[in-house]
Design a protein around this motif. Structure first.
Motif, PDB file in Angstrom:
ATOM      1  N   ASP A 186      34.198  28.549  51.091  1.00 23.44           N
ATOM      2  CA  ASP A 186      33.155  28.567  50.069  1.00 23.44           C
ATOM      3  C   ASP A 186      32.997  27.143  49.549  1.00 23.44           C
ATOM      4  N   LEU A 187      31.817  26.561  49.734  1.00 23.27           N
ATOM      5  CA  LEU A 187      31.600  25.150  49.394  1.00 23.27           C
ATOM      6  C   LEU A 187      31.824  24.854  47.916  1.00 23.27           C
ATOM      7  N   ASP A 188      31.437  25.772  47.036  1.00 23.79           N
ATOM      8  CA  ASP A 188      31.664  25.559  45.604  1.00 23.79           C
ATOM      9  C   ASP A 188      33.164  25.475  45.308  1.00 23.79           C
ATOM     10  N   PHE A 189      33.931  26.371  45.910  1.00 26.96           N
ATOM     11  CA  PHE A 189      35.384  26.327  45.718  1.00 26.96           C
ATOM     12  C   PHE A 189      35.938  25.008  46.252  1.00 26.96           C
ATOM     13  N   LYS A 190      35.458  24.595  47.421  1.00 28.67           N
ATOM     14  CA  LYS A 190      35.963  23.355  48.021  1.00 28.67           C
ATOM     15  C   LYS A 190      35.722  22.162  47.100  1.00 28.67           C
ATOM     16  N   PHE A 191      34.526  22.062  46.530  1.00 26.91           N
ATOM     17  CA  PHE A 191      34.216  20.969  45.605  1.00 26.91           C
ATOM     18  C   PHE A 191      35.154  20.998  44.399  1.00 26.91           C
ATOM     19  N   ARG A 192      35.290  22.163  43.798  1.00 26.16           N
ATOM     20  CA  ARG A 192      36.108  22.272  42.578  1.00 26.16           C
ATOM     21  C   ARG A 192      37.594  22.122  42.887  1.00 26.16           C
TER      22      ARG A 192
END
Length: 171
Positions: free
Chosen positions: A110-116
């Motif tokens: 999940d890209l959002d998880f990866k960023f955070r």
């Protein structure tokens, strides 16, 4: 696990051939009940991580929801589950640490998880490296950095907004 009642025997085992055992901390138990309790505790951790991995694999929405919960600092007080896991994973038994690493890497789909996650990881990087000093098993840090740096946009944000270079070189 080692069950030795004599402290001198424990010291001798730890200093065998002049080498101190490294990796997961050696824990000494003096009864089969203690060992059974610890094995049950380890099995519970393993089961929970395996369950979360499987649950996230059913649907991207479930993976995203697990990731949001793991990043929520309000859930456990002032730190998120991701922070707590990262800060304590070097103390975990290797089988549990591997499952924890696999779960966090899976959540990075999940890209959002990866960023955070990358922001948290970068902020804690110095502390993570120092906590593992002298421990030969630091594969989890490599697994995480490999996942984070495969995306140029994640890396660029970390450099511009989260002092990536300072955190990496300062460690």
């Amino acid at each position: 696990y080692v069950t030795l009642r004599d402290q001198a025997a424990v010291s001798a085992a730890l200093q065998l051939n002049g080498e101190t055992l490294r990796g997961s901390q050696l824990r000494v138990f003096d009864s089969s009940e203690d060992i059974a309790l610890v094995e049950k505790h380890l099995q519970t951790w393993e089961t929970n991580f395996e369950w979360l991995l499987g649950l996230g694999g059913f649907h991207d929405g479930l993976r995203r929801l697990i990731g949001k919960v793991f990043l929520d600092p309000a859930l456990l007080g002032d730190r998120s589950a991701v922070e707590i896991l990262l800060l304590h994973s070097h103390l975990m038994e290797p089988s549990v640490r591997k499952l924890e690493t696999n779960l966090l890497v899976d959540l990075m789909l999940d890209l959002d998880f990866k960023f955070r996650f990358a922001q948290v990881f970068t902020r804690l990087y110095r502390e993570l490296v120092l906590a593992r000093a002298g421990n030969q098993d630091t594969n989890e840090l490599g697994d995480f950095t490999c996942q984070i740096f495969t995306r140029w946009d994640v890396t660029l944000e970390l450099v511009r907004e989260h002092d990536l270079v300072k955190n990496l070189l300062g460690s």
